[in-house]
Design a protein around this motif. Structure first.
Motif, PDB file in Angstrom:
ATOM      1  N   PHE A  75       3.633   0.515 -10.659  1.00 23.55           N
ATOM      2  CA  PHE A  75       4.685  -0.377 -11.156  1.00 23.55           C
ATOM      3  C   PHE A  75       4.088  -1.775 -11.331  1.00 23.55           C
ATOM      4  O   PHE A  75       3.142  -2.135 -10.636  1.00 23.55           O
ATOM      5  CB  PHE A  75       5.842  -0.463 -10.149  1.00 23.55           C
ATOM      6  CG  PHE A  75       6.667   0.790 -10.065  1.00 23.55           C
ATOM      7  CD1 PHE A  75       7.875   0.912 -10.747  1.00 23.55           C
ATOM      8  CD2 PHE A  75       6.249   1.864  -9.272  1.00 23.55           C
ATOM      9  CE1 PHE A  75       8.636   2.066 -10.654  1.00 23.55           C
ATOM     10  CE2 PHE A  75       7.009   3.025  -9.174  1.00 23.55           C
ATOM     11  CZ  PHE A  75       8.208   3.123  -9.873  1.00 23.55           C
ATOM     12  N   ARG A  76       4.681  -2.545 -12.254  1.00 22.28           N
ATOM     13  CA  ARG A  76       4.249  -3.934 -12.410  1.00 22.28           C
ATOM     14  C   ARG A  76       5.473  -4.830 -12.281  1.00 22.28           C
ATOM     15  O   ARG A  76       6.484  -4.616 -12.954  1.00 22.28           O
ATOM     16  CB  ARG A  76       3.585  -4.138 -13.774  1.00 22.28           C
ATOM     17  CG  ARG A  76       2.823  -5.457 -13.892  1.00 22.28           C
ATOM     18  CD  ARG A  76       2.225  -5.597 -15.287  1.00 22.28           C
ATOM     19  NE  ARG A  76       0.993  -4.832 -15.449  1.00 22.28           N
ATOM     20  CZ  ARG A  76      -0.215  -5.259 -15.050  1.00 22.28           C
ATOM     21  NH1 ARG A  76      -0.344  -6.423 -14.444  1.00 22.28           N
ATOM     22  NH2 ARG A  76      -1.281  -4.511 -15.267  1.00 22.28           N
ATOM     23  N   ILE A  83       2.032  -2.864  -8.121  1.00 18.43           N
ATOM     24  CA  ILE A  83       2.405  -2.169  -6.884  1.00 18.43           C
ATOM     25  C   ILE A  83       2.176  -0.674  -7.119  1.00 18.43           C
ATOM     26  O   ILE A  83       2.634  -0.129  -8.131  1.00 18.43           O
ATOM     27  CB  ILE A  83       3.899  -2.383  -6.529  1.00 18.43           C
ATOM     28  CG1 ILE A  83       4.306  -3.852  -6.619  1.00 18.43           C
ATOM     29  CG2 ILE A  83       4.225  -1.787  -5.164  1.00 18.43           C
ATOM     30  CD1 ILE A  83       3.782  -4.760  -5.551  1.00 18.43           C
ATOM     31  N   GLU A  84       1.490  -0.029  -6.200  1.00 12.85           N
ATOM     32  CA  GLU A  84       1.314   1.420  -6.328  1.00 12.85           C
ATOM     33  C   GLU A  84       2.158   2.136  -5.281  1.00 12.85           C
ATOM     34  O   GLU A  84       2.126   1.798  -4.098  1.00 12.85           O
ATOM     35  CB  GLU A  84      -0.153   1.818  -6.129  1.00 12.85           C
ATOM     36  CG  GLU A  84      -0.320   3.324  -6.191  1.00 12.85           C
ATOM     37  CD  GLU A  84      -1.751   3.819  -6.024  1.00 12.85           C
ATOM     38  OE1 GLU A  84      -1.921   4.839  -5.342  1.00 12.85           O
ATOM     39  OE2 GLU A  84      -2.668   3.183  -6.586  1.00 12.85           O
ATOM     40  N   ILE A  85       2.927   3.114  -5.718  1.00  8.06           N
ATOM     41  CA  ILE A  85       3.704   3.954  -4.795  1.00  8.06           C
ATOM     42  C   ILE A  85       3.105   5.358  -4.831  1.00  8.06           C
ATOM     43  O   ILE A  85       2.986   5.968  -5.891  1.00  8.06           O
ATOM     44  CB  ILE A  85       5.201   3.979  -5.185  1.00  8.06           C
ATOM     45  CG1 ILE A  85       5.775   2.553  -5.103  1.00  8.06           C
ATOM     46  CG2 ILE A  85       5.971   4.924  -4.274  1.00  8.06           C
ATOM     47  CD1 ILE A  85       7.237   2.462  -5.473  1.00  8.06           C
ATOM     48  N   PHE A  86       2.716   5.835  -3.650  1.00 11.77           N
ATOM     49  CA  PHE A  86       2.047   7.138  -3.521  1.00 11.77           C
ATOM     50  C   PHE A  86       3.023   8.085  -2.805  1.00 11.77           C
ATOM     51  O   PHE A  86       3.314   7.925  -1.628  1.00 11.77           O
ATOM     52  CB  PHE A  86       0.775   6.933  -2.691  1.00 11.77           C
ATOM     53  CG  PHE A  86      -0.162   8.115  -2.642  1.00 11.77           C
ATOM     54  CD1 PHE A  86       0.287   9.426  -2.618  1.00 11.77           C
ATOM     55  CD2 PHE A  86      -1.543   7.911  -2.586  1.00 11.77           C
ATOM     56  CE1 PHE A  86      -0.585  10.504  -2.550  1.00 11.77           C
ATOM     57  CE2 PHE A  86      -2.436   8.974  -2.507  1.00 11.77           C
ATOM     58  CZ  PHE A  86      -1.950  10.269  -2.491  1.00 11.77           C
ATOM     59  N   CYS A  87       3.556   9.058  -3.543  1.00 10.42           N
ATOM     60  CA  CYS A  87       4.551   9.997  -2.981  1.00 10.42           C
ATOM     61  C   CYS A  87       3.871  10.979  -2.021  1.00 10.42           C
ATOM     62  O   CYS A  87       3.014  11.751  -2.445  1.00 10.42           O
ATOM     63  CB  CYS A  87       5.224  10.778  -4.099  1.00 10.42           C
ATOM     64  SG  CYS A  87       6.117   9.735  -5.248  1.00 10.42           S
ATOM     65  N   LYS A 116       2.412  -6.447   0.255  1.00 10.83           N
ATOM     66  CA  LYS A 116       2.776  -7.852   0.528  1.00 10.83           C
ATOM     67  C   LYS A 116       3.380  -8.545  -0.695  1.00 10.83           C
ATOM     68  O   LYS A 116       4.079  -9.539  -0.565  1.00 10.83           O
ATOM     69  CB  LYS A 116       1.573  -8.637   1.078  1.00 10.83           C
ATOM     70  CG  LYS A 116       0.336  -8.661   0.204  1.00 10.83           C
ATOM     71  CD  LYS A 116      -0.780  -9.446   0.901  1.00 10.83           C
ATOM     72  CE  LYS A 116      -2.005  -9.580   0.006  1.00 10.83           C
ATOM     73  NZ  LYS A 116      -2.601  -8.273  -0.350  1.00 10.83           N
ATOM     74  N   LYS A 117       3.116  -7.974  -1.886  1.00 10.16           N
ATOM     75  CA  LYS A 117       3.685  -8.570  -3.095  1.00 10.16           C
ATOM     76  C   LYS A 117       5.085  -8.005  -3.400  1.00 10.16           C
ATOM     77  O   LYS A 117       5.711  -8.391  -4.389  1.00 10.16           O
ATOM     78  CB  LYS A 117       2.747  -8.302  -4.284  1.00 10.16           C
ATOM     79  CG  LYS A 117       1.442  -9.098  -4.228  1.00 10.16           C
ATOM     80  CD  LYS A 117       1.643 -10.502  -4.783  1.00 10.16           C
ATOM     81  CE  LYS A 117       0.548 -11.484  -4.437  1.00 10.16           C
ATOM     82  NZ  LYS A 117      -0.770 -11.141  -4.919  1.00 10.16           N
ATOM     83  N   TRP A 118       5.519  -7.022  -2.618  1.00  4.63           N
ATOM     84  CA  TRP A 118       6.843  -6.417  -2.851  1.00  4.63           C
ATOM     85  C   TRP A 118       7.721  -6.682  -1.626  1.00  4.63           C
ATOM     86  O   TRP A 118       7.828  -5.861  -0.747  1.00  4.63           O
ATOM     87  CB  TRP A 118       6.691  -4.916  -3.116  1.00  4.63           C
ATOM     88  CG  TRP A 118       7.986  -4.233  -3.478  1.00  4.63           C
ATOM     89  CD1 TRP A 118       9.123  -4.799  -3.958  1.00  4.63           C
ATOM     90  CD2 TRP A 118       8.275  -2.823  -3.394  1.00  4.63           C
ATOM     91  NE1 TRP A 118      10.096  -3.847  -4.185  1.00  4.63           N
ATOM     92  CE2 TRP A 118       9.595  -2.627  -3.849  1.00  4.63           C
ATOM     93  CE3 TRP A 118       7.526  -1.707  -2.992  1.00  4.63           C
ATOM     94  CZ2 TRP A 118      10.193  -1.373  -3.893  1.00  4.63           C
ATOM     95  CZ3 TRP A 118       8.113  -0.455  -3.039  1.00  4.63           C
ATOM     96  CH2 TRP A 118       9.436  -0.282  -3.486  1.00  4.63           C
ATOM     97  N   LYS A 119       8.314  -7.872  -1.606  1.00  3.57           N
ATOM     98  CA  LYS A 119       9.116  -8.257  -0.435  1.00  3.57           C
ATOM     99  C   LYS A 119      10.502  -7.619  -0.490  1.00  3.57           C
ATOM    100  O   LYS A 119      11.018  -7.118   0.486  1.00  3.57           O
ATOM    101  CB  LYS A 119       9.258  -9.790  -0.378  1.00  3.57           C
ATOM    102  CG  LYS A 119       7.957 -10.522  -0.045  1.00  3.57           C
ATOM    103  CD  LYS A 119       7.625 -10.447   1.451  1.00  3.57           C
ATOM    104  CE  LYS A 119       6.522 -11.407   1.826  1.00  3.57           C
ATOM    105  NZ  LYS A 119       5.179 -10.957   1.387  1.00  3.57           N
TER     106      LYS A 119
END
Length: 406
Positions: A75-76, A83-87, A116-119
């Motif tokens: 995601f950006r 931001i990377e989300i790893f399922c 830390k960038k996704w509060k």
């Protein structure tokens, strides 16, 4: 219960692995890889496509048919932060087959990169699907250790979560390859017999098999059976504690058909597991049967094999045949055609194998739980095997060469 096994020092399972010995890509032909042979303490070598020459007559090979999912979602944020989300594992619904069929929403346990960038707030991603744009939204609900409960929602009535992962997800290749996923990995990092989606890492022993090798196995009258263990990211988790007592094993989902369990029971003494994931599943079945001996109405939750269960003498009194029969009876009572549960088993020196008589496997990382499993199987003789492989130009880890241990 403190056992000798729990006191094993992980530093005794270290060996020098230079980066150039790690295979970054597979060979052009899967079955041309080298095959190390280990039998009764003797080490020799061949080529993988000739494996049938070395399999004992009447063997039953057991394969893990899990399929690696494109589990990484990038995601950006509006700020430009990635931001990377790893399922890792489905939570709602908890069943893999169901979660991939979900339309509209689902929840997963995930790892988050650049956390830390996704509060706060939701992340959004536009996904192109069959000419239409679907907006995928991710919200962080809670944190549990180093993972997070993430809710995914999307604005399309018929699009499934499987569709979204196929269109927008990235296949996770092992971190030690130190490279980005390439298009070729979509094919080469799956076994030719993979079917059931759910793994975040391939059962790599299976990567050497080709349709020709499988046909050769059939032609030699060697049996083939499949089961499912979805490989978790924990398979790459190094042992950080001095002794293995301090290492917490990850939970992995297992599904085995009733007909497979029956066939395995009828082939005891001749079982060859393809990969450490198949070994873990087969050996876990024994301890599920042990649980059922004292608790015939156990729930799927109660059947989960706990990490240290095999090292208590009380849990080793049944024959493998009796344990497997308990599972068959249990499935019959519940009119079920497959066993679905999970395992946290750790197999390390001191473990007594109940079901498996041979293993097809690759060469594993130093200080890993997989190396402990191999050591347990070859009665501590792993070093001579690995010394041979290092001295004879074998390629290591996921895309590397293979071995047949009998």
């Amino acid at each position: 219960m403190t056992t000798k096994t729990q006191q094993i020092r992980i530093e005794d399972f270290d060996y020098p692995l230079p980066d150039e010995r790690i295979a970054k890509f597979p060979l052009p032909k899967r079955d041309e890889s080298k095959l190390l042979l280990y039998k009764e303490g003797k080490v020799s070598e061949s080529i993988f496509k000739h494996i049938t020459d070395y399999l004992p007559e009447g063997s039953l090979m057991v394969f893990n048919n899990t399929r690696v999912i494109q589990a990484r979602l990038l995601f950006r944020k509006e700020t430009g932060a990635k931001i990377e989300i790893f399922c890792l594992e489905p939570v709602e619904p908890h069943d893999y087959a169901l979660v991939f069929q979900q339309t509209g929403r689902c929840r997963w346990t995930c790892l988050v990169g650049n956390l830390k960038k996704w509060k706060e707030g939701a992340l959004h991603k536009e996904v192109l699907l069959g000419g239409e744009t679907v907006v995928l939204k991710a919200e962080k609900l809670q944190t549990c250790g180093d993972s997070h409960l993430i809710e995914f929602t999307w604005d399309h009535p018929t699009c499934t979560f499987a569709d979204l992962l196929d269109a927008a997800g990235v296949l996770p290749i092992p971190p030690y390859l130190n490279r980005e996923t390439e298009k070729s990995d979509l094919q080469t990092y799956q076994t030719v017999y993979s079917k059931i989606k759910g793994s975040v890492a391939a059962p790599t022993a299976g990567l050497h098999f080709t349709p020709e090798v499988l046909a050769d196995i059939d032609a030699h009258g060697i049996g083939r059976e499949e089961l499912t263990l979805h490989v978790g990211a924990g398979t790459f988790k190094p042992v950080k504690s001095e002794t293995i007592e301090g290492h917490e094993m990850h939970t992995e989902f297992i599904s085995v058909r009733r007909s497979s369990i029956e066939r395995i029971k009828n082939s005891l003494g001749r079982i060859i597991a393809v990969g450490t994931t198949s070994v873990r599943t087969l050996e876990s079945l024994y301890y599920m049967g042990v649980t059922l001996a004292s608790n015939p109405d156990a729930t799927a939750e109660e059947l989960i094999v706990q990490q240290w269960m095999p090292y208590d003498e009380m849990n080793n009194k049944l024959t493998a045949g009796e344990a497997l029969q308990n599972i068959l009876d249990y499935l019959d009572r519940h009119q079920a055609d497959k066993l679905v549960t999970a395992t946290r088993i750790i197999i390390a020196p001191g473990y007594e194998f109940k079901v498996v008589r041979g293993i097809v496997t690759n060469f594993h990382q130093p200080k890993s739980t997989l190396l402990l499993l191999i050591s347990a199987f070859v009665k501590g003789n792993w070093k001579s095997i690995y010394d041979y492989a290092l001295a004879h130009d074998f390629r290591f880890l996921s895309y590397g060469d293979s071995s047949l241990l009998l």
